[in-house]
Design an enzyme around this catalytic site. Sequence first.
Site, PDB file in Angstrom:
ATOM      1  N   HIS A  20       0.846  -1.294   0.000  1.00  0.00           N
ATOM      2  CA  HIS A  20      -0.122  -0.015   0.107  1.00  0.00           C
ATOM      3  C   HIS A  20       0.958   1.237   0.039  1.00  0.00           C
ATOM      4  CE1 HIS A  20      -4.088  -1.990   1.235  1.00  0.00           C
ATOM      5  NE2 HIS A  20      -3.089  -3.027   0.781  1.00  0.00           N
ATOM      6  N   ASP A 125      -6.243   5.386   2.274  1.00  0.00           N
ATOM      7  CA  ASP A 125      -6.383   4.322   1.823  1.00  0.00           C
ATOM      8  C   ASP A 125      -7.677   3.560   2.087  1.00  0.00           C
ATOM      9  OD1 ASP A 125      -6.133   1.117   2.244  1.00  0.00           O
ATOM     10  OD2 ASP A 125      -3.849   1.707   1.964  1.00  0.00           O
ATOM     11  N   ALA A 363      14.364  -8.719  -3.359  1.00  0.00           N
ATOM     12  CA  ALA A 363      14.954  -8.198  -4.452  1.00  0.00           C
ATOM     13  C   ALA A 363      14.526  -6.873  -5.011  1.00  0.00           C
ATOM     14  CB  ALA A 363      14.428  -9.446  -5.705  1.00  0.00           C
ATOM     15  N   GLN A 365      12.430  -5.482  -7.482  1.00  0.00           N
ATOM     16  CA  GLN A 365      11.619  -6.594  -8.150  1.00  0.00           C
ATOM     17  C   GLN A 365      11.434  -5.902  -9.434  1.00  0.00           C
ATOM     18  OE1 GLN A 365       8.391  -8.889  -6.535  1.00  0.00           O
ATOM     19  NE2 GLN A 365       6.956  -7.929  -7.662  1.00  0.00           N
ATOM     20  N   HIS A 380       2.607 -14.877  -5.925  1.00  0.00           N
ATOM     21  CA  HIS A 380       1.363 -14.863  -5.215  1.00  0.00           C
ATOM     22  C   HIS A 380       0.091 -13.939  -5.671  1.00  0.00           C
ATOM     23  CE1 HIS A 380       2.788 -11.063  -3.915  1.00  0.00           C
ATOM     24  NE2 HIS A 380       1.923 -10.967  -2.865  1.00  0.00           N
ATOM     25  N   TRP A 383      -1.474  -7.431  -6.106  1.00  0.00           N
ATOM     26  CA  TRP A 383      -1.959  -6.529  -7.105  1.00  0.00           C
ATOM     27  C   TRP A 383      -0.743  -5.704  -7.655  1.00  0.00           C
ATOM     28  CZ3 TRP A 383      -4.947  -6.957 -10.930  1.00  0.00           C
ATOM     29  CH2 TRP A 383      -5.218  -5.810 -11.585  1.00  0.00           C
ATOM     30  N   GLU A 388       3.081  -5.163 -11.898  1.00  0.00           N
ATOM     31  CA  GLU A 388       4.516  -4.941 -12.359  1.00  0.00           C
ATOM     32  C   GLU A 388       4.988  -5.841 -13.568  1.00  0.00           C
ATOM     33  OE1 GLU A 388       6.593  -4.985  -8.593  1.00  0.00           O
ATOM     34  OE2 GLU A 388       5.456  -3.056  -7.862  1.00  0.00           O
ATOM     35  N   ALA A 403      -6.625 -12.634   0.435  1.00  0.00           N
ATOM     36  CA  ALA A 403      -7.315 -11.538   0.121  1.00  0.00           C
ATOM     37  C   ALA A 403      -7.729 -11.415  -1.473  1.00  0.00           C
ATOM     38  CB  ALA A 403      -6.524 -10.396   0.591  1.00  0.00           C
ATOM     39  N   GLN A 405      -5.893 -11.844  -3.988  1.00  0.00           N
ATOM     40  CA  GLN A 405      -4.969 -12.640  -4.866  1.00  0.00           C
ATOM     41  C   GLN A 405      -5.583 -13.912  -5.511  1.00  0.00           C
ATOM     42  OE1 GLN A 405      -2.073 -13.736  -1.915  1.00  0.00           O
ATOM     43  NE2 GLN A 405      -1.782 -11.459  -1.482  1.00  0.00           N
TER      44      GLN A 405
HETATM   45  N1  UDP Z   1       8.691  -6.570  -3.721  1.00  0.00           N
HETATM   46  C1  UDP Z   1       9.993  -6.102  -3.902  1.00  0.00           C
HETATM   47  N2  UDP Z   1      11.084  -7.109  -3.650  1.00  0.00           N
HETATM   48  C2  UDP Z   1      10.885  -8.188  -3.496  1.00  0.00           C
HETATM   49  C3  UDP Z   1       9.332  -8.694  -2.988  1.00  0.00           C
HETATM   50  C4  UDP Z   1       8.491  -7.773  -3.328  1.00  0.00           C
HETATM   51  O1  UDP Z   1      10.480  -4.928  -4.367  1.00  0.00           O
HETATM   52  O2  UDP Z   1      11.685  -9.074  -3.113  1.00  0.00           O
HETATM   53  C5  UDP Z   1       7.955  -5.341  -3.955  1.00  0.00           C
HETATM   54  C6  UDP Z   1       7.036  -5.601  -5.165  1.00  0.00           C
HETATM   55  O3  UDP Z   1       7.652  -5.136  -6.093  1.00  0.00           O
HETATM   56  C7  UDP Z   1       5.599  -5.031  -4.978  1.00  0.00           C
HETATM   57  C8  UDP Z   1       5.298  -5.221  -3.461  1.00  0.00           C
HETATM   58  O4  UDP Z   1       6.748  -5.693  -3.008  1.00  0.00           O
HETATM   59  O5  UDP Z   1       5.676  -3.794  -5.497  1.00  0.00           O
HETATM   60  C9  UDP Z   1       4.504  -6.166  -3.092  1.00  0.00           C
HETATM   61  O6  UDP Z   1       3.095  -6.028  -3.168  1.00  0.00           O
HETATM   62  P1  UDP Z   1       2.123  -6.968  -3.750  1.00  0.00           P
HETATM   63  O7  UDP Z   1       0.814  -6.135  -3.953  1.00  0.00           O
HETATM   64  O8  UDP Z   1       2.493  -7.731  -5.041  1.00  0.00           O
HETATM   65  O9  UDP Z   1       1.990  -7.989  -2.609  1.00  0.00           O
HETATM   66  P2  UDP Z   1       1.696  -7.932  -1.043  1.00  0.00           P
HETATM   67  O10 UDP Z   1       3.289  -7.783  -0.413  1.00  0.00           O
HETATM   68  O11 UDP Z   1       0.960  -6.597  -0.696  1.00  0.00           O
HETATM   69  O12 UDP Z   1       1.177  -9.200  -0.764  1.00  0.00           O
END
Ligand code: UDP
Length: 487
Positions: A20, A125, A363, A365, A380, A383, A388, A403, A405
């Site tokens: 978020h 939010d 990472a 990402q 997983h 969103w 991305e 949620a 997913q």
């Molecule tokens: N992310 C990242 N590095 C990692 C794992 C996740 O930067 O190793 C970031 C990813 O790019 C995304 C966020 O963490 O922006 C995860 O958000 P998402 O809505 O996919 O999942 P949540 O963590 O809310 O379940």
Amino acid sequence: MEHQSSTPHVLIFPLPIQGHITPMLNLAELLCLANLKVTFLNTTQNHKLLTRNTNIEARFARYPGFVFSIVPDGLADEHPRAGVSKFKDWSSELVEKLALSGEPLLREMLVGSTGIDKVTCLIIDGWISFANEVANEVEVPVIAFRCSSPCYMWTYFCIPKLIQAGDIPFKDEAMDELVKSSPGMDSFLRYRDLPSFCRNQDTSSCQDLLHLFNGEIQRNKQAHAFILNTFEDLEDPTLSLIRSECSKVYSLGPLHAHLKYKLSQKETTLCNNSSSNLWEVDQSCISWLDQKPNKSVVYVSFGSLTILTKDQLREFWAGLVHSKKYFLWVIRPNLIIGSELDNPTPDDLLEGTKKRGCLVKWAPQQEVLAHRAIGGFLTHSGWNSTLESIVAGVPMLCWPYFADQQVNSRFVSEVWRIGLDMKDVCDRTIVEKMINDLMDVKKDELQRSMDKISQLAKTSISEGGSSYSNFNQLIEDIKAMSKKGEH
Ligand code: UDP
């Protein structure tokens, strides 16, 4: 030039979790680029992490109208604040504690007694619905930002209808049947694809759910408008359904790409690094990827909240190694329940990982997904991760956890056809088979649909595109709200 005091001032308040904070910081920066004043309300704990792990202060220091404000999240210091068990979700505890801790400060900020400029618009939010009531009391207009997917938001809005129609509760045997009363989704949405909290309900818990949802949805609809992180061409039918119940909806996404585009348009040296990681990023995986052939690596990440049992970890691990593909796997420090594996790891897994694997704690990402060596994403279905992956044009293998997913992965596989859905299964042979489907057998058909959707995403955020134009409209509307508030 506009007089300083007539510049709109937007207060942004995210739920303090990674998925978020990231899109809401991206929105904050977009508003700064449009010359609005922005205050971003961060929790003390997350602000510390962001400052330690990113360039967040330098990133926002270049906008004179931007400030961070800090509020405690209300949880005890020793609370782990991460890792959500499907069975014990701490997010409701977080919202509850945040309400207690944040409401007094929010009220003071909105009435202007904290010394900050008068707030002319609150962007909250969607989960922080208590803020709606405070803002309405002091007559500050509210725009709700729903960080999860619109397809989930619509399903969420339908929950009372589904309970009243007897679709919830449902039996385990019915999991693969279509949900009869889900308007607009009745041809593809199965009980299995409903948000995870719809499972394991009985008639009496459904009445509690109904009561909760009626209240939540009412509070949500008190917002003047909604911001959604999506684009019209991706979710046109769903957006029409949402618009039939909510008067104003701005689809501005994918926000990370939207921000990148706007920064690239600026003839300045604004740094293009908009990271907002709560964890320290391990950049070493990029040089590992540099050594690998094009589209040969599976990127594996389950986001910031999912947790795995040791058994699930082993099944994924074996499936990945047996697939004989290269893999880059994010194993967050709090990903696994219990820290150590009980039994010694079999030699073939250790060998296979040494030969073809790279493990990191966190990472970069977006950079990883954009790397030419990545051919697929075992995700997983969070969103942000989904968006991305779409922007980077990488097909997905979905293993939804909780949620939104469950809904997202159904859309990825059945509606957009840009990935495969491995929902509710965690078995090494299936993991191996589906990775091979993703990377070889079904690769071309998935890539074809992904390329089309990825292009539509890029068009939407470029000049003249739907998200680009909707953003301009949002700025106009925020300016009009601010003028109204002056009278
Ligand atoms: N992310 C990242 N590095 C990692 C794992 C996740 O930067 O190793 C970031 C990813 O790019 C995304 C966020 O963490 O922006 C995860 O958000 P998402 O809505 O996919 O999942 P949540 O963590 O809310 O379940």
